[in-house]
Design an enzyme around this catalytic site. Sequence first.
Site, mmCIF file in Angstrom:
data_model
loop_
_atom_site.group_PDB
_atom_site.id
_atom_site.type_symbol
_atom_site.label_atom_id
_atom_site.label_comp_id
_atom_site.label_asym_id
_atom_site.label_seq_id
_atom_site.Cartn_x
_atom_site.Cartn_y
_atom_site.Cartn_z
ATOM 1 N N GLY A 165 -16.312 2.331 16.610
ATOM 2 C CA GLY A 165 -14.967 2.866 16.822
ATOM 3 C C GLY A 165 -14.895 4.351 16.500
ATOM 4 N N ASN A 216 -4.268 -0.052 10.101
ATOM 5 C CA ASN A 216 -5.229 -0.961 9.471
ATOM 6 C C ASN A 216 -4.758 -1.471 8.116
ATOM 7 O OD1 ASN A 216 -5.711 1.954 9.161
ATOM 8 N ND2 ASN A 216 -7.234 1.353 7.664
ATOM 9 N N HIS A 276 -16.859 -5.188 15.798
ATOM 10 C CA HIS A 276 -16.902 -6.066 14.616
ATOM 11 C C HIS A 276 -15.521 -6.446 14.098
ATOM 12 C CE1 HIS A 276 -16.028 -3.234 11.217
ATOM 13 N NE2 HIS A 276 -16.330 -2.346 12.145
ATOM 14 N N THR A 314 -30.103 4.727 25.157
ATOM 15 C CA THR A 314 -30.375 3.366 25.635
ATOM 16 C C THR A 314 -29.347 2.387 25.089
ATOM 17 O OG1 THR A 314 -32.704 3.883 25.810
ATOM 18 C CG2 THR A 314 -32.125 1.546 25.697
ATOM 19 N N CYS A 367 -8.836 3.442 -6.572
ATOM 20 C CA CYS A 367 -10.065 3.127 -7.282
ATOM 21 C C CYS A 367 -11.071 2.381 -6.424
ATOM 22 C CB CYS A 367 -9.754 2.328 -8.540
ATOM 23 S SG CYS A 367 -9.501 3.431 -9.923
#
Lengths: 302, 402
Positions: B72, B151, B201, B237, B325
């Site tokens: 992405g 997200n 993914h 490729t 964190c």
Amino acid sequence: MWDYSEKVKEHFYDPKNAGAVEGANGVGDVGSISCGDALRLTLKVEPETEVILDAGFQTFGCGSAIASSSALTEMIKGMTLDDALKISNQDIADYLDGLPPEKMHCSVMGREALQAAVANYRGEVWEDDHEEGALVCKCFAIDEVMIEDTIRANNLHTVEEVTNYTKAGGGCSSCHEGIENILTRVLAENGETFVAGGAAVPAPAAAAAKAPESPKMGTLARIRKIEAVLDSIRPALQADGGDVELIDVDEKSIYVNLTGACTGCQMAAMTLGGIQQRLIEELGEFVKVVPVAKESLVSMGA
Amino acid sequence: MSDIYLDNNATTMVDPAVFEEMKPYFCEQFGNPSSLHNFGNKVGFALKKARKQVQDLLGAEHDSEIIFTSCGTESDSTAILSALKAQPERKEIITTVVEHPAVLTLCEHLETEGYTVHWLEVDSKGRLDLDKYKSLLSDKVAIVSVMWANNESGTLFPVEEMAQMAAEAGVMFHTDAVQAVGKVPINLKDSAISMLSLSGHKLHAPKGIGVLYLRRGVRYRPLLRGGHQERGRRAGTENAAAIVGLGKACEMAAEHMEFENTQVKAMRDRLQEGLLAAIPHCFPTGDPDNRLPNTASIAFEYIEGEAILLLLNKVGIAASSGSACTSGSLEPSHVMRAMGIPYTAAHGTVRFSFSRYNTMEEVERVIEEVPGIVAKLRKLSPYWGEDGPVENPGEAFAPVYA
């Protein structure tokens, strides 16, 4: 993913001395809610002896902040205030079998809470002299503010100088772009321009070895030369509390033992690389510097 | 009891059927699709099929609009840098303050190179001001890049409407849709979107494969030049096995689109309702009425996210957090801050993201576990009293440096 030690996990999952101590006579509040870490340390001190009878913590923070708080309270219980104040943030990290570089500030917060609580007990005002910026060098946990301050204080101009003064960038070198950006910004404050100095690609050791074509030395002369090179490096190492000793020479391999503060130092690999480079230049041949511990000498047959 | 995976916005399991489809392309069908012999030819046909499967899921008009990339992030960089290269006279970019780092960091870097970036802000529910957006569109703008779905919070942006507005102003429009593809229906041929990024993914294909959708006729400059692969638009490729896997995953995502928006959504809704009922002082972030069906982002006040995640992990529940964190930075999530969520809550935000492999039983187990974990950490917090937050938390606990 964080690589926490078992000791950190133990203190996080099952924290000791959580909560405020009853009848506390010393309170230290430190941290910053914007950074996501804040700690209140409460102490119960016996006035006659200044012994810490009990300590408790309340922490808003991540796993290592809670573990550091818990470790700190365990460490200081039973200590006098003066002894407790000698605890450094590294001591807290060591007690926990180490903290990841991104988390070292958690141990710093512990030490500061202790200073604040002692100051509060003694009726003093504790002033924080520590400002923390974004982490730049992950190998040695050096933040942006520290790099900026060091550049200004010492009039630094190159990434190499920043590494020499702060260690930042001395490990994997991934943060060199970040350090260059900081240099560009800080130098611009005085109307200066950052110029990337030196070669864009580090010279391989073998290439440097070709340079001097000196006549071949005998074994004794060669070893004396090696000793002389190590002697010239020694003062720099001793300044940092370390030292180097020559153990053996076997053709192209030169066995040395790094001692004192060099032992376990993350810079050890760099130090060895520097020694090797110097030896290659002085001897005019390619040699390999191999670190050995004293104990392994027997097995080496030396 | 097996572990519960509720971090599907981070990455997803490769679907076993996808894996099956990929297997022959390692040891048997290993040919280079550019070769004309049988070894290569068969792989070439497999890529053609995969390209069609991706095209169908996106509702693209032509299969040549699909360019396979490595991820992405590569798609995002290719899209934005292409627009700048192709239109050197345009020096402005419009994006939002809540983009994924793949776009955010690139745009920040472009600012240092002399480009002007207009950062669209969001309101407390993570929504954009379209009037403000409209006022920024001009012939100086090279590209607009706005994510389809956030997200962290799952909030959806009206990218189709925004793309239309951009088109009317003659400006290219790119959307980072890695969180949206496979979760919400997309029909690119009926939109004005110029470019779109997706990542394999996130929808049960393997890692290391992405797509840049490039509308036919949109001016384009490749990021990688070299061989003629992808019609010269992305040299290198082809990652044949991953492309085949992505094709299968897209086909399956299309089949499960209804399931995602009914069953998966029902699990997410039950989790949120259960947690809000059982735990005081917590609230969903973003826009609950307009978000991905699989995402619930919940802020637990007065405690810190990483500590929550570690305790969740201990009982076998995987989620993620916008906490500073967990990323190594000191500031909490830029998304939570942009929505004006106070620090005491922003640090304690936990994202639960579902997939079609989760079950209602898992949801119930999470609802059972979370309240105890939150209570345990609140007991340690200086902002929490006996039975609730201390009064005036900001004043009761004002640390030395803030």
